[in-house]
Design a protein around this motif. Structure first.
Motif, PDB file in Angstrom:
ATOM      1  N   ARG A 176      -6.062  11.811   0.127  1.00 56.08           N
ATOM      2  CA  ARG A 176      -5.240  11.111   1.103  1.00 56.08           C
ATOM      3  C   ARG A 176      -6.066  10.089   1.883  1.00 56.08           C
TER       4      ARG A 176
ATOM      5  N   ASP B  51      -6.423   7.163  -0.480  1.00 61.59           N
ATOM      6  CA  ASP B  51      -5.165   6.427  -0.630  1.00 61.59           C
ATOM      7  C   ASP B  51      -4.922   5.507   0.560  1.00 61.59           C
ATOM      8  N   ASN B  52      -5.154   6.013   1.767  1.00 62.38           N
ATOM      9  CA  ASN B  52      -4.941   5.187   2.957  1.00 62.38           C
ATOM     10  C   ASN B  52      -5.939   4.046   3.042  1.00 62.38           C
TER      11      ASN B  52
ATOM     12  N   TRP C 244      -7.959   9.935   8.845  1.00 58.56           N
ATOM     13  CA  TRP C 244      -7.294   9.131   7.824  1.00 58.56           C
ATOM     14  C   TRP C 244      -6.356   9.946   6.937  1.00 58.56           C
TER      15      TRP C 244
ATOM     16  N   ARG D 249      -0.285  10.557   7.260  1.00 56.92           N
ATOM     17  CA  ARG D 249       0.588   9.646   6.514  1.00 56.92           C
ATOM     18  C   ARG D 249       1.122   8.600   7.509  1.00 56.92           C
ATOM     19  N   ARG D 250       0.215   7.759   7.945  1.00 48.78           N
ATOM     20  CA  ARG D 250       0.526   6.815   9.021  1.00 48.78           C
ATOM     21  C   ARG D 250       1.414   5.679   8.548  1.00 48.78           C
ATOM     22  N   TRP D 251       1.257   5.259   7.289  1.00 44.46           N
ATOM     23  CA  TRP D 251       1.976   4.098   6.788  1.00 44.46           C
ATOM     24  C   TRP D 251       3.010   4.537   5.763  1.00 44.46           C
TER      25      TRP D 251
ATOM     26  N   ARG E 173       5.358   1.018   3.345  1.00 46.73           N
ATOM     27  CA  ARG E 173       4.191   0.332   2.809  1.00 46.73           C
ATOM     28  C   ARG E 173       4.469  -1.145   2.658  1.00 46.73           C
TER      29      ARG E 173
END
Length: 300
Positions: free
Chosen positions: A57, A60-61, A286, A289-291, A294
């Motif tokens: 994760r 990915d971010n 990080w 799942r902030r975004w 997308r």
């Protein structure tokens, strides 16, 4: 549609999960302060993070919003981010010892004078931060040097784990307010009385405003800004920055965020956190799942 699990099985599952997840914490807490912090960081980075998918994760971010970061740095952050999280977790569970460790740490930065003035005047204060460094390092030092800092926290789904998690939060500083109608009402009453509260504003909020973080769309809560405007509260971005030795902190209080529209204030909070994360990327979580929306724009 699957039927909900019977309450007994649900409780049994939560109890088992709590035993498994609490075991590393209990092991670390048997040790003196510094070895426990090191051990929990190492276990989270090397054992739990790969199992929980945290490393993927993080990657990915980073690939999404910081694509031109060198590959070696991405690999390093995939290890260091969970390590900081593990250290932070056991530090919070070591409330009294954490505060002893912070005895010589003083709040610093351009916002300290504004905090002193607001405290003297009995003006409400909202400290805003994110899951960066150890955010409770600032809450502990401000509670010690000014007045108790109330914290809003999200109760965990696992009731067994939540019981000791709540106690850990309160061991750093009280009061702590559980997110929900009752907890929010208690927190607002506390703020209106001229007290200080601390809020973390760096998670995705489905009904939040369409703002940006690292140049990408990021739904952001407006609650801190809206409360500040409603109750004339001072808003200060704060950060507990972990030092190179891995144990010490700087409790940084930045310039106040001036009152304006709630959206502008919330974006300023995002910008303050982003600037700090760019300086110390290993200290932000990080894994969030902030975004979830997308965008196509990429920030370097």
């Amino acid at each position: 549609m699957a039927k909900p699990k019977p309450p007994f099985l649900t409780r049994a599952g939560q109890y088992t999960a709590n035993l498994i997840l609490s075991a590393p914490l209990k092991l670390a807490l048997c040790l003196p302060y510094r070895p426990r912090v090191w051990l929990m960081g190492a276990m989270m980075s090397r054992v739990l993070a790969p199992l929980l998918g945290y490393r993927k994760r993080v990657r990915d971010n980073l690939d999404l919003v910081w694509a031109d970061l060198p590959e070696a740095d991405k690999r390093r952050l995939a290890r260091q981010v969970p390590e900081n999280f593990g250290r932070t977790l056991v530090e919070i569970y070591s409330g009294a010892q954490l505060k002893d460790h912070l005895a010589d740490t003083k709040p610093e930065g351009p916002g300290v004078a504004a905090l002193e003035q607001a405290h003297a005047e009995g003006r409400p204060v909202i400290l805003v931060s994110g899951h960066f460094g150890n955010h409770d390092a600032v809450r502990a030092t401000v509670s010690r040097d000014f007045s108790p800092v109330g914290a809003l926290y999200r109760p965990l789904d696992n009731s067994y784990f939540n019981e000791h998690w709540e106690a850990a939060i309160e061991s750093v500083a009280e009061p702590a307010f559980a997110r929900g109608r009752r907890g929010l009402a208690q927190m607002v009453k506390y703020l209106r009385s001229g007290n200080i509260i601390a809020l973390l504003v760096d998670q995705h909020v489905s009904d939040g405003a369409d703002l940006t973080f690292f140049g990408h769309p990021a739904r952001t809560t407006l609650s801190a800004a809206e409360m500040a405007l409603k109750y004339n509260a001072l808003v200060l971005p704060v950060f507990g920055v972990r030092q190179p030795d891995g144990y010490g902190f700087r409790a940084i209080i930045q310039d106040e965020i001036p009152h304006g529209s709630a959206e502008d204030m919330a974006q300023a909070m995002n910008d303050a956190l982003e600037a700090m994360v760019r300086q110390h990327p290993e200290q932000w979580f990080w894994v969030h799942r902030r975004w979830k929306q997308r965008g196509k724009k990429k920030a370097g």
